[in-house]
Design a protein around this motif. Sequence first.
Motif, PDB file in Angstrom:
ATOM      1  N   ASN A 284     -35.181 -35.364  24.530  1.00  0.00           N
ATOM      2  CA  ASN A 284     -35.674 -34.472  23.465  1.00  0.00           C
ATOM      3  C   ASN A 284     -35.973 -35.292  22.213  1.00  0.00           C
ATOM      4  O   ASN A 284     -35.831 -36.521  22.221  1.00  0.00           O
TER       5      ASN A 284
ATOM      6  N   ASN B  85     -35.113 -39.841  18.073  1.00  0.00           N
ATOM      7  CA  ASN B  85     -34.839 -40.361  16.729  1.00  0.00           C
ATOM      8  C   ASN B  85     -33.520 -41.130  16.692  1.00  0.00           C
ATOM      9  O   ASN B  85     -33.414 -42.155  16.016  1.00  0.00           O
TER      10      ASN B  85
ATOM     11  N   HIS C 146     -35.015 -34.364  11.385  1.00  0.00           N
ATOM     12  CA  HIS C 146     -35.091 -35.323  12.486  1.00  0.00           C
ATOM     13  C   HIS C 146     -34.234 -34.934  13.678  1.00  0.00           C
ATOM     14  O   HIS C 146     -34.133 -35.712  14.622  1.00  0.00           O
TER      15      HIS C 146
ATOM     16  N   VAL D  66     -42.346 -36.205  16.477  1.00  0.00           N
ATOM     17  CA  VAL D  66     -41.841 -35.236  17.460  1.00  0.00           C
ATOM     18  C   VAL D  66     -42.651 -33.941  17.388  1.00  0.00           C
ATOM     19  O   VAL D  66     -43.002 -33.363  18.412  1.00  0.00           O
ATOM     20  N   GLN D  67     -42.990 -33.522  16.163  1.00  0.00           N
ATOM     21  CA  GLN D  67     -43.758 -32.277  16.024  1.00  0.00           C
ATOM     22  C   GLN D  67     -45.263 -32.550  15.901  1.00  0.00           C
ATOM     23  O   GLN D  67     -46.078 -31.797  16.438  1.00  0.00           O
TER      24      GLN D  67
ATOM     25  N   LYS E  50     -41.116 -32.597  21.693  1.00  0.00           N
ATOM     26  CA  LYS E  50     -41.849 -31.320  21.742  1.00  0.00           C
ATOM     27  C   LYS E  50     -43.045 -31.302  22.709  1.00  0.00           C
ATOM     28  O   LYS E  50     -42.880 -31.093  23.890  1.00  0.00           O
TER      29      LYS E  50
END
Length: 409
Positions: free
Chosen positions: A115, A120, A149, A235-236, A262
């Motif tokens: 994930n 991170n 994060h 990530v986003q 994501k």
Amino acid sequence: MDVTASPPPPPAASPAPLLRAASALMRVNHRPDLVFVRGVGSWLWDQHGRRYLDFVQGWAVNALGHAATAVVEAVREQSSRLLHSGPGYHNDRAIELAALLARLSGLDQVFFTNNGAEANEGAIKLARKYGRVHRQGAFEIITFEHGFHGRTLATMSASGKPGFDRLFAPQVRGFPKARLNHLGSVEACRSDRTVGVMLELVQGEAGVIEADVAFVQALRRWCDEHALLLIVDEVQTGIGRTGSLFAYERHGIRPDIVTLGKGLGGGVPIGAVLAREPVCCFEPGDQGGTFNGNPLVCAAALAVLGEVSRPQFLAKVQRRGERLRHGLVARNLGEVHGSGLLQAVRLPDGDSAAAIAHAALHPPHGQPGLLVNAVRADKLRLMPALNCTDEEIDQALDLLSIARARSRR
Ligand SMILES: *Cc1c(COP(=O)(O)O)cnc(C)c1O
């Protein structure tokens, strides 16, 4: 997508007992009294067979929408061939995906995670190892106010979300906070303990706040000047969300470390740490995880990238983003922030986001519902499937206008 032509959802066994049974779930969220049982493209169905236009998509996760053929087929094929072989062995899917991500990003090596938070966490560890090996033990990573994060102890400490510092105190130390778009505040955090800077190019959870192109370019130069690592949390924003495969392409820079999550798996849990070769200083035994590089999730990610990395696909994301932006402005919903299909609208009448999101989710009888995210008290965030149609965008805008009108009554 012609939803009238798709088959009706399976009848739920008995909806009320299902919701009652939800009391066995720990309450970590305010969840509405709905149970989703099925999705296709931009549409979701609940346990009563009611349908919803989904402009949240599992928190910007389902890049290709629900039950995307490419992802379904990849998972089906891979699950009958090889599900898991463990981190101590190579598998073909992980090798292919790492090579593809390296080629697409211009970075050199990849470490897979489950994930975004773990990606991170891995980036933080890589930077700290780099500091120990190359920078006389420097370990601090400058991060930003309102940044997000993840929810491991270290990534919560790296986040600048108000309240995160006290929630599970004591924090992991070594994450001084600067202000986004203010290089002076970054410089003020620098010491001989500093090894790098970590930021989101769009602070999504903070309400879709963009880092300026000029700031990011100046930050890149500043990092080079002081031999510091630039870590970008994509990530986003990654995997096409903002209209380019990686958001940093729009800023005209190359980071030293990039993290993904994501959208990468299109609905299955996978994250990744990408890094430039000189930064890749992990040695065997330094980092790992049982499911890292699992062939099932890597196969799904390969299917997602096969679609999303095509220039024509990304051009369409940009066009859809423009349509969404213009529609929000034309309907006078408020000031629009963000780019591509990661946008938020600031509501002029103050703290009405939750009420509008609630009204959208509970439409008048016979109308479809709409999922939008009340990311702040005065801001609604929209993160539809990257392949949503123009009609779905227009319909979402209509449903949002209706919900706003109803929430005022
Ligand atoms: C969602 C998110 C994370 C955390 O990812 P998880 O998969 O929830 O652990 C980290 N950084 C950013 C920018 C995110 O949006």
